[in-house]
Structures are given as structure tokens and as C-alpha cells.
Design a protein around this motif. Structure first.
Motif, mmCIF file in Angstrom:
data_model
loop_
_atom_site.group_PDB
_atom_site.id
_atom_site.type_symbol
_atom_site.label_atom_id
_atom_site.label_comp_id
_atom_site.label_asym_id
_atom_site.label_seq_id
_atom_site.Cartn_x
_atom_site.Cartn_y
_atom_site.Cartn_z
ATOM 1 N N VAL A 14 1.101 6.692 -6.908
ATOM 2 C CA VAL A 14 -0.079 7.459 -7.313
ATOM 3 C C VAL A 14 0.161 8.945 -7.078
ATOM 4 N N GLY A 56 -5.096 2.689 -3.901
ATOM 5 C CA GLY A 56 -4.501 3.597 -4.874
ATOM 6 C C GLY A 56 -5.561 4.287 -5.718
ATOM 7 N N ALA A 98 -4.560 -3.021 -1.881
ATOM 8 C CA ALA A 98 -3.628 -1.920 -2.155
ATOM 9 C C ALA A 98 -4.017 -1.179 -3.436
ATOM 10 N N THR A 99 -4.486 -1.928 -4.452
ATOM 11 C CA THR A 99 -4.897 -1.299 -5.716
ATOM 12 C C THR A 99 -6.116 -0.413 -5.502
ATOM 13 N N GLU A 127 0.812 -1.209 0.000
ATOM 14 C CA GLU A 127 0.000 0.000 0.000
ATOM 15 C C GLU A 127 0.851 1.267 0.000
ATOM 16 N N ALA A 164 -0.830 2.084 -10.532
ATOM 17 C CA ALA A 164 -1.297 1.139 -9.505
ATOM 18 C C ALA A 164 -1.577 -0.234 -10.116
ATOM 19 N N ARG A 165 -2.151 -0.202 -11.326
ATOM 20 C CA ARG A 165 -2.397 -1.470 -12.015
ATOM 21 C C ARG A 165 -1.083 -2.171 -12.366
ATOM 22 N N VAL A 224 2.133 1.750 -3.566
ATOM 23 C CA VAL A 224 1.097 2.176 -4.504
ATOM 24 C C VAL A 224 0.731 3.640 -4.254
ATOM 25 N N LEU A 225 0.522 4.020 -2.997
ATOM 26 C CA LEU A 225 0.117 5.400 -2.693
ATOM 27 C C LEU A 225 1.204 6.395 -3.087
ATOM 28 N N VAL A 250 -3.854 5.499 -11.765
ATOM 29 C CA VAL A 250 -4.425 4.160 -11.663
ATOM 30 C C VAL A 250 -3.670 3.182 -12.572
ATOM 31 N N VAL A 278 1.659 -2.126 -10.612
ATOM 32 C CA VAL A 278 2.106 -2.806 -9.396
ATOM 33 C C VAL A 278 1.284 -4.082 -9.193
ATOM 34 N N ARG A 279 -0.023 -3.969 -9.432
ATOM 35 C CA ARG A 279 -0.887 -5.151 -9.274
ATOM 36 C C ARG A 279 -0.482 -6.249 -10.259
#
Length: 996
Positions: A630, A695, A691-692, A623, A643-644, A626-627, A640, A646-647
Motif C-alpha cells: 500500500v 491496508g 490484513a486487508t 499485514e 491489497a485486494r 499488505v502495508l 486498495v 494479496v487477499r
């Protein structure tokens, strides 16, 4: 007479110099009266010093001399001193074989067979051995004659008159003559049986291939036809009696010991099948029922005894079937599976000492050579030899194996076979274990000509040769495929395109032409990249072939290599980090999801080479990453997208760890705890989705309100999301809750909350090639008819006045996942009395829950779906287990704190610990839940899209089977096991949930 101390010391020194390890005992033996004539003869001591074990040889010689008649002792000793050939042969055998020393002590006249040979007799064949056994007319005399002939073979062997290949051939010829003699004895004992049948004995295995050991089972099959007007059944019964008698003659132990077991278990149907069949019966079985390994066993078949014409008919009839075996479905996987089974059955304490069956052992060479013979022998009759070394030479001559590689393997095989021969020769016992005792290792090393430091040299040579053999699949089966595709220098050995395609097809490649094109693209040229690929690909091809979809593995590898081939670290990682290359091969050939994720971000290959790279990262680590990412972006869309990314990376990490943990690698076998694997995936996917979402929430807020939303906002996970049980294709069930900040009106706060929910959903639904992350808020109050987001006070009012039973059940999985943590915890405190009601739920509520479950079973199962194979709504599937556990939570969590968990398996364990569920019932439910969860995950990994049922495509089903631990050809077992496990779970569920 008293020995002079100085003289005694000098004698001891001389004995030690000649290789004696117990000079005191040797001195006493030489001092015996029967040895007076040779007591200090330097010729004898020099000869003893040249053998494998001088102490053993001297002891055996003394016993032999003592066993001679009075007038024979002098003759033996005089001949021994005068004739060097006899001295070398006799002492060589006595120094290598305690068992043959025992034989000579029992039959003291047999030493004369070693006195001299004519040049023509140095390599006797079957006829000569038959002559030596001709006078044996009963089992005991046959054993004596057999050992006498064995004595001659051993003498030629230890003196180096014959090499290891010739030794094995002579042993096979002696076995052939012995089988004929035993059959003659059996026929003499039952002439009426002999008159009623034609019986042929077919040798398989090492005897059939002219490469027998000193002590080995002799594998045979028996074929018979009527004779003398007898009916078929009568003839078969007569032949069976003769065959059984032959086996007893060779196998039974008498005062003279045993010869060797005759093993007929390779016959059709094995031990369960008739001992003797007609030729037509054999053919009918092989044409309809035989497995791949049975044709592999027939590769070395040859007639050895009985009716020669019938034996030849048998060989002519079965040979075409043998050379068609490579065209069978799953041919190579079947052969490889058989090899793995052999290794798996070796006791763990013996694996490192197993000369024959262990990794790098003799069987590795034999299996690889036979595999190549069966693949290429279809079109090249020159490869159809029963001898491993002859076949290897033919493979090299035909260009199917590089000459240097074949030469190395020939050397290794000869050395390992020589070790095996000398180990067995010592006591004439069937063993393939390298001894551990230093004295045994010293004798073994010296018998192989290693004299400086026999134990050290033996271990060094053994390990060196075993290391060569361990690379045999690369050396023999895969590397020539590259030679066929790469641009070789003139004169280099290479497979023809047709031969390469045959080999790829046998390995399971559905499109061998495309596979060759990929190999050419990867390995051709003189660049450093191509050179490294030529080193890597043979091993990778083997791993791809070991998967359910080799074509996909090779194609994926080409795509990754095209994307990263110019990156300096990529090929270096695969070359230098052994685990990285194998991990990559397993991941690329296991299905669609992981390769698709990797090809979207090929640099994630680095994860596979990091020792800790496959460990999923927790939400506490994800998290903040991701934050922070972002926060660095200029727009919500790009935020986003990051964030994606990272996912995507973490989803690949999780999928790769799951696949590798399920399949295992050569160094690390597959994990046995499937429950732990399922939990690890559930935790990892839940954490990265949380976490996504965090974000996406931050991106949605920043786009319009900057750093702070006018209302406090929290995302509550529900269902499998709240239970930390998400699969790769699961939606994220959520509730949204907010609370106006101080000084903000409720309407303004509500508009902001609704706006941020809408923006979050929009951002997460932007088109992308990554697996979608869908947030589903249908479990909110009033379902789809109710507002998407409520204040905490609104939730409290609704639950107090209108809440239904199913909502209490749904709230059992509620857990804060993103946003304002303190608000999330207050929501949980609000709903705890609802989901863990004091004194449990009412019976009316229980009846309503049961009614809803029954309705769901009848209405929601997709039309046409097999209820025994639907993982979510089917019999004994996820729904059955989860509703059962949740009913126990609703009834008893108020009194049992362990039941206050969102996780199904933990709640089930707590129910058992509290005595609410019997141990066996809890285990049955847990097993079914884990299996259904893994099937759903496996379907997503294999197909790249979510599904609740088993795939219908054969390759996809096979890949799912591999993920679940079922090897090639065991898809049926997988489905049967799933039905059995879930059927038991349904029975438990009906008892516990419906009070049936």
C-alpha cells in the motif's frame, strides 16, 4: 556303511549345484533303501535341479515311491528314468505343489495319468473332464477325481505345455465339469426334486470368463422353471434343494479336502435374496433394482450346468441389460467407487503384497477392461467377451486402446496371473498375497523361470509389471480421448469421434462435444506445449472425471493453460511436480470460487506445486506485506487494489488447501479431522481480512493525512470476525473506536475518524470481480441509529449507562483487528467487565436473551426455508450452538478463565473442562457447529456466492457432498446425516439454553 568324508562333500556340492538348499536332508533321502535304484543317477539329479523347489520335489518323490506296492516301486522309478515327459511332469508338479504331492501320496496310482498324452489330449475341454469325473458318484470320489484332473492341468502348466491363459481356461472347464457332476449327484439323491424343475447354473466371474484360478470361489447364479406340471413355488423349492446340495458337495471339507466354495452371493439381493429364482423374477429385479456393479458381474455370465436351453434363455434375456449399463446415471463413478472400496478394505499390512486387489494388481486390469467393454460394447458387439485378455485384444483391434499399450498390459496381466497361479498351486489355498519368506519367494521365482537370482528377479519383474498396471487408467481409458482430438500421424490408432463422445459421456461429462473441443485446443499440434499437454491430460481427465463437475474442471484447465501456456515454468511445474497437477485438477473441478480466483491471477498455480504453498499465512506475515505494498502506491484506489490482490491470492491458497484437505489426493488421503479444517479456514480468512482492512485503513489515512491521522484509531472485530470463524462469504462485523491525539480537539478528531471510516468503506466497496469484503458496523451502540465511530470515553459512558443484554453478548466476540493496537487493547479492557460480569448475568438478563433467541428463530428464518437444513438459523445450526455457548460464558466466565475466549469451539471445550457441560453434549454441539460451518464454506466454494442452505442444483449438491466427504450417489446420506446431527444438537441446546 560309513560314508567317505571326501565323497560326502562332493555329493553335497553336487546337490547344491543342482539347486538344493538342504543338501544334508536331500542326501539322506537319496540314501534311503527305496531310492537305491536311482541314488546317484545324474538324469534324476538334473531333472530335480530343473524344478521350482528340488528339495520339495525329492521329498514328494520319496513319499510317492514309499506309497507304492512292493512291485510298483521299481516300475515307477524305471519309468521315471526312461521317460523324460513323465519325469518333467511328475517332478515339475512335486517341485511346485506340496498339496498335489500329498494327493499322490494318498493315491499312489494317480502318477500313471502323467505317463503319456496323445497330441489331441494336450488341451482337454469340458467333455474330456466330464469323462474323467464320470465314475464319481459321491462327494469323496468326486474330490479324488477332481484332484486327479487338476494334477494333469498343473503338469501341463509347470512344463510350459500350456500358457497362463490356457491354464485358466482349463481350470474353468474342469470347474464346469465338476459343477455338472455335482448336480448329477444331487439329482440322483433327490429324483423327485429333479423331476419338478428345470434348473440352470450360470457361472459369473472368473469361471464364467474362462479364466479361473487354481483355488477360487466359483461365482454362480441359479435360475429355474417348473417342469412336469409342477407349480412354480413347488418347482422353486425343489430347485433350491438341488442347488443347496450342489453347493455343499463342492464346498464341504471331507477326508479328501475340499474342491472350492460355490458362491451365490452375486445373485439378486445378495445373501438376502432367494437362492433360486425364475427367469422372469431375475429380469424384474435387474430392470428395477440392480446396481451398476451387478451388471458388471453379469458381463462374464455363461451357462455351465443344468438345463442348457434355460441357461441360454437367461443369457439372451440379461445381455441387453448388461450392454445398457453404461447409460445409467453415475455409471463410471459407481465402477470407480467399487474399485476404491476394494482397495480400502485391504488390511494396511497387506496392501503392498496384494497381487490381486492392491494398486497395480490384477483387479486394476480387469476393472479397466470391463469399464471399456461396458462403454463401447453397446455399439461394438466384438468387445463382448468374458475373457480379460480376449477383450483387451478386441479393444486394441477396434482402436479403443493403443496396440502398444494393450501389449504391455497383456504382458503384465499374464505375469501377475502366473504369479497368482504358482502361489496358489503350492498348497492349493485361496490366497493372493505374495509370500514374505525367502524360501517361498525363491520357489516362486524359479517356478516362473527366474534362475540367476530368483528372489531379486521376481521382485524386480513384479514391481515393473505392477507399475505398468498402475497407469492403466491413463493407458486404457483417457489417453485415447486425446488421440481422438489430436492430429495424429496417418495410420495411428484413434477413437472415432462418436466413440470418444461415448467415453466422455460415460465419464460424466455433460457436454462431450465441448470437452472434445477443449482437448483438441490443448493437445493438437507438434509444439512442445502440445506434447506436454498430451502427457498431462490423460491423468487430469481421470481426476476431472472423479469430481462432481468434469466439464468445469476441463474448461478451467483450458482457461488457465491459455493464460499461462507460454510461461516456461507452468507446464514444467505440472509435469515435474506430481502433486501440482493433481491439486490443480481437484481445485478446478470442485466449484466456482477457487477457479474464479485462480483465473483472476493464474500465476497462483505456483502455490499448488510448493510443498509448503498450501499452508495459510498468518496475519503477522500478511499485514506487513499488505502495508508495504500500500505504501508504494500513488493513490488510495490503486493501494486498495493491491491489497485486494494479496487477499485474492491468499483466499485462493486457503480455498485450495481446504479443498485438497477435504478431498485428499492419491498420495495423501483426505484429512479426517473436519474440525481442524474448519478452524484452519476460519483463522486464515479472518487473518487475511484483517490484513486487508489494515491496508484499506492505511490507504485512507495516507490519501488525506499522510503518515498519521489526527486521532488514534482502532478497528475491533465482532461476531465471527472477532471469533476467528469467518467463512469465505462472511461479512466482517466491526466497531470503530478513536481517541484524539494530544493537542487535537475532539471535534477535529471526530471529523477525521468519521472521514477515515467513510473512505475505508468506499475503497472496500469499489467494483471488483473478487469476492467482496463488506464491513458491517451494525453491532455498534444504538445500532444503525448510532454514530459509526466513537471515542473510547464515549463507549465507556454508553456501556455504563445504556448497555443492553444483547450488547454484552455481542461483546463476547470483540477482538482488536487493525489500527492502533494499544487503543484496541484498552477497548478490550473496558468491555471485559461487561461481557464477563462478576457473579454472572442476572436471571432477568437470561430471560431476555432467551426471548431474543426465540424471536430470532420465528422472525428471521427466510420464508420457505427448510428449518432442518438452514445452517445459521435452522434447527441445531450455528445460532443454536453459539447462543448456548455464549450463555455459559455470560454466566460463568468471571470464574472460569478458559471461557474468556472469542472462539466458540474453545469456549465449548472450556465449559466441558470446567464440568459445566457433559462430554457427550459438548461433542454433539461441536460436531453440529463444525458441520454447519463447513456446509456454509462448501456452498461458497461450489456456487461462488454465499448461502446458508444446501444448493438445489444437482451438480452443486453433489460437489458439496464431495467436499464433505460423500462420494457419488450419496447426496441423500449427506442430507440425512446433517438432519440427524443437527437434530441431536437442537435437543442438547433446548436442555442447556432453555432449561427444557
Amino acid at each position: 556303511m560309513t560314508a567317505v568324508p571326501g565323497r560326502r562333500s562332493s555329493t553335497f556340492t553336487r546337490l547344491v549345484r543342482h539347486g538344493f538348499t538342504d543338501p544334508g536332508a536331500a542326501h539322506r533321502l537319496l540314501d534311503l533303501p527305496v531310492m537305491a535304484a536311482v541314488h546317484s543317477d545324474p538324469v534324476l539329479l538334473d531333472a530335480l535341479g530343473a524344478v521350482a523347489d528340488p528339495d520339495l520335489a525329492l521329498g514328494g518323490l520319496v513319499r510317492l515311491v514309499e506309497a507304492q506296492p512292493e512291485d510298483g516301486r521299481r516300475v515307477l522309478l524305471d519309468t521315471l528314468l526312461a521317460a523324460k515327459p513323465l519325469r518333467d511332469r511328475l517332478l515339475g508338479v512335486l517341485g511346485a505343489s506340496e498339496a498335489l504331492g500329498d494327493h499322490l501320496a494318498r493315491h499312489p496310482g494317480d502318477w500313471r495319468t502323467l505317463v503319456t498324452w496323445e497330441a489331441a489330449d494336450l488341451h482337454p475341454g469340458v467333455e474330456e473332464f466330464e469323462h474323467d469325473l464320470a465314475e464319481a458318484d459321491d462327494p469323496v470320489s468326486l474330490r479324488v477325481a477332481y484332484r486327479r484332473s487338476l494334477l494333469g492341468i498343473a503338469a501341463r502348466d509347470v512344463c510350459g505345455t500350456i500358457d497362463v491363459k490356457e491354464t485358466a481356461a482349463e481350470l474353468a472347464d474342469l470347474a464346469t465339469a465338476t459343477l455338472r457332476a455335482a448336480l448329477a449327484i444331487a439329482r440322483t439323491a433327490a429324483p423327485e426334486d429333479a423331476a419338478q424343475c428345470r434348473l440352470a447354473v450360470i457361472a459369473l466371474g472368473k469361471c464364467g470368463g474362462h479364466e479361473l484360478n487354481y483355488v477360487s470361489d466359483v461365482d454362480v447364479v441359479f435360475v429355474a422353471e417348473p417342469a412336469g406340471g409342477a407349480e412354480e413355488n413347488t418347482a422353486i423349492r425343489a430347485a433350491t434343494r438341488l442347488a443347496s446340495h450342489l453347493m455343499r458337495i463342492c464346498s464341504e471339507t471331507t477326508v479328501e479336502g475340499t474342491i472350492w466354495p460355490v458362491d451365490a452371493n452375486l445373485r439378486p439381493e445378495g445373501r438376502n435374496g432367494p437362492l433360486v429364482r425364475t427367469l422372469s423374477s431375475h429380469l424384474a429385479y435387474y430392470q428395477r433394482w440392480a446396481k451398476t456393479w451387478e451388471f458388471q458381474a453379469l458381463l462374464k455370465a455363461r451357462p455351465v450346468a443344468g438345463d442348457p436351453a434355460l441357461g441360454e434363455e437367461y443369457i439372451e434375456a440379461v445381455s441387453p441389460l448388461v450392454w445398457q449399463a453404461a447409460e445409467r446415471e453415475n455409471f463410471v463413478p459407481d465402477v470407480q467407487k467399487m474399485r476404491r472400496r476394494v482397495i480400502d478394505n485391504i488390511p494396511a499390512a497387506e496392501v503392498e503384497r496384494e497381487l490381486k486387489l492392491g494398486p497395480g494388481g490384477l483387479r486394476d486390469v480387469e476393472f479397466a477392461v470391463q469399464l471399456l467393454q461396458l462403454v463401447h460394447g453397446r455399439s461394438d458387439p466384438g468387445l463382448r467377451s468374458g475373457s480379460t485378455l480376449d477383450a483387451l485384444q478386441a479393444l486394441a483391434a477396434g482402436g479403443y486402446v493403443g496396440r502398444a499399450d494393450a501389449g504391455q498390459l497383456d504382458d503384465a496381466y499374464r505375469f501377475l496371473r502366473a504369479m497368482e497361479h504358482r502361489i496358489q498351486l503350492y498348497r492349493l489355498r485361496r490366497t493372493h498375497l505374495v509370500p514374505e519368506d525367502p524360501a517361498d519367494l525363491r520357489r516362486l521365482g524359479r517356478s516362473l523361470g527366474l534362475r540367476m537370482d530368483p528372489v531379486f528377479e521376481l521382485n524386480r519383474e513384479w514391481r515393473r509389471h505392477a507399475s505398468v498396471v498402475r497407469r492403466l487408467h491413463e493407458k486404457l481409458f483417457y489417453r485415447p480421448l486425446l488421440d481422438a482430438a489430436a492430429q495424429l500421424a496417418p495410420g495411428e490408432t484413434r477413437l472415432s469421434t462418436q466413440a470418444a463422445r461415448q467415453r466422455l459421456e460415460a465419464l460424466g461429462y455433460a457436454d462431450p462435444a465441448a470437452a472434445l473441443r477443449h482437448l483438441e485446443a490443448l493437445a493438437s499440434g507438434v509444439s512442445r506445449k502440445a506434447a506436454i499437454q498430451r502427457t498431462l491430460l490423460p491423468v487430469l481427465l481421470g481426476w476431472f472425471a472423479d469430481s462432481a463437475d468434469p466439464d468445469a474442471g476441463l474448461l478451467g484447465f483450458r482457461k488457465v493453460s491459455d493464460a499461462l501456456g507460454k510461461t516456461p515454468w507452468y507446464l514444467r511445474l505440472l509435469r515435474d511436480e506430481g502433486a501440482a497437477a493433481e491439486n490443480l485438477a481437484r481445485v478446478l473441478s470442485a466449484g466456482r470460487l477457487a477457479p474464479d480466483l485462480l483465473l483472476r491471477a493464474p500465476e497462483a498455480v505456483a502455490i499448488l506445486g510448493d510443498p509448503g504453498g498450501l499452508k495459510p499465512r498468518s496475519r503477522e506475515h500478511l499485514e506487513p506485506e499488505v502495508l508495504a505494498a500500500v505504501g508504494r502506491q500513488a493513490s488510495a484506489e490503486t493501494a486498495v487494489a493491491v491489497a485486494r490482490g494479496v487477499r485474492r491470492r491468499e483466499l485462493f491458497r486457503t480455498a485450495a488447501a481446504d479443498l485438497i484437505g477435504s478431498y485428499g489426493t492419491e498420495e495423501s488421503p483426505a484429512e479426517a479431522d473436519t474440525g481442524a479444517l474448519a478452524d484452519r479456514v476460519g483463522d486464515a480468512v479472518t487473518d487475511l481480512n484483517a490484513a486487508t482492512i489494515a491496508g484499506a485503513l492505511r490507504a485512507a489515512v495516507r490519501e488525506r493525512w499522510g503518515d498519521e491521522l489526527p486521532t488514534r484509531f482502532a478497528v475491533i472485530g465482532m461476531g465471527r470476525f472477532g471469533g476467528h470463524e469467518l467463512g469465505y462469504g462472511s461479512d466482517a462485523d466491526v466497531l470503530f473506536v478513536h481517541e484524539p491525539r494530544e493537542g487535537v480537539g475532539e471535534q477535529e478528531a471526530g471529523r477525521a475518524a468519521h472521514a477515515v471510516v467513510s473512505e475505508m468503506r468506499r475503497l472496500l466497496q469499489l467494483p471488483t470481480a473478487d469476492p467482496p469484503l463488506l464491513i458491517d458496523a451494525d453491532l455498534r451502540p444504538e445500532g444503525k441509529s448510532g454514530p459509526l465511530v466513537r471515542t473510547l470515553a464515549s463507549y465507556e459512558a454508553y456501556y455504563r449507562r445504556w448497555s443492553l443484554g444483547w450488547e454484552s453478548q455481542a461483546l463476547l466476540r470483540a477482538e482488536p483487528m487493525a489500527g492502533d493496537r494499544e487503543l484496541g487493547e484498552r477497548f478490550i479492557a473496558l468491555v471485559d467487565p461487561l461481557r464477563y460480569p462478576q457473579d454472572g448475568v442476572s436471571e432477568d438478563a437470561v430471560r431476555e436473551i432467551r426471548r431474543l433467541k426465540a424471536r430470532m428463530e420465528s422472525e428471521r428464518l427466510p420464508r420457505g426455508a427448510d428449518p432442518t437444513l438452514h445452517t445459521k438459523l435452522g434447527r441445531g445450526g450455528l445460532s443454536d450452538v453459539e447462543w448456548t455457548v455464549q450463555l455459559f460464558q455470560l454466566r460463568h466466565a468471571w470464574a472460569e478463565p478458559g471461557l474468556r475466549t472469542t472462539r466458540t469451539r474453545r469456549a465449548l471445550s472450556a465449559a466441558h473442562t470446567a464440568g459445566l457441560i457433559a462430554a457427550e453434549d459438548a461433542q454433539i454441539l461441536d460436531e453440529a457447529w463444525v458441520l454447519a460451518s463447513r456446509v456454509r464454506n462448501g456452498v461458497m466454494l461450489v456456487r461462488g456466492r454465499a448461502g446458508d442452505t444446501f444448493p438445489s442444483d444437482g451438480r452443486e449438491l453433489a460437489a458439496l457432498g464431495r467436499y464433505l466427504g460423500y462420494g457419488p450417489g450419496h447426496v441423500g446420506d449427506m442430507l440425512d446425516d446433517y438432519r440427524r446431527i443437527t437434530r441431536r444438537a437442537r435437543a442438547v441446546m433446548e436442555t442447556l439454553f432453555y432449561d427444557a
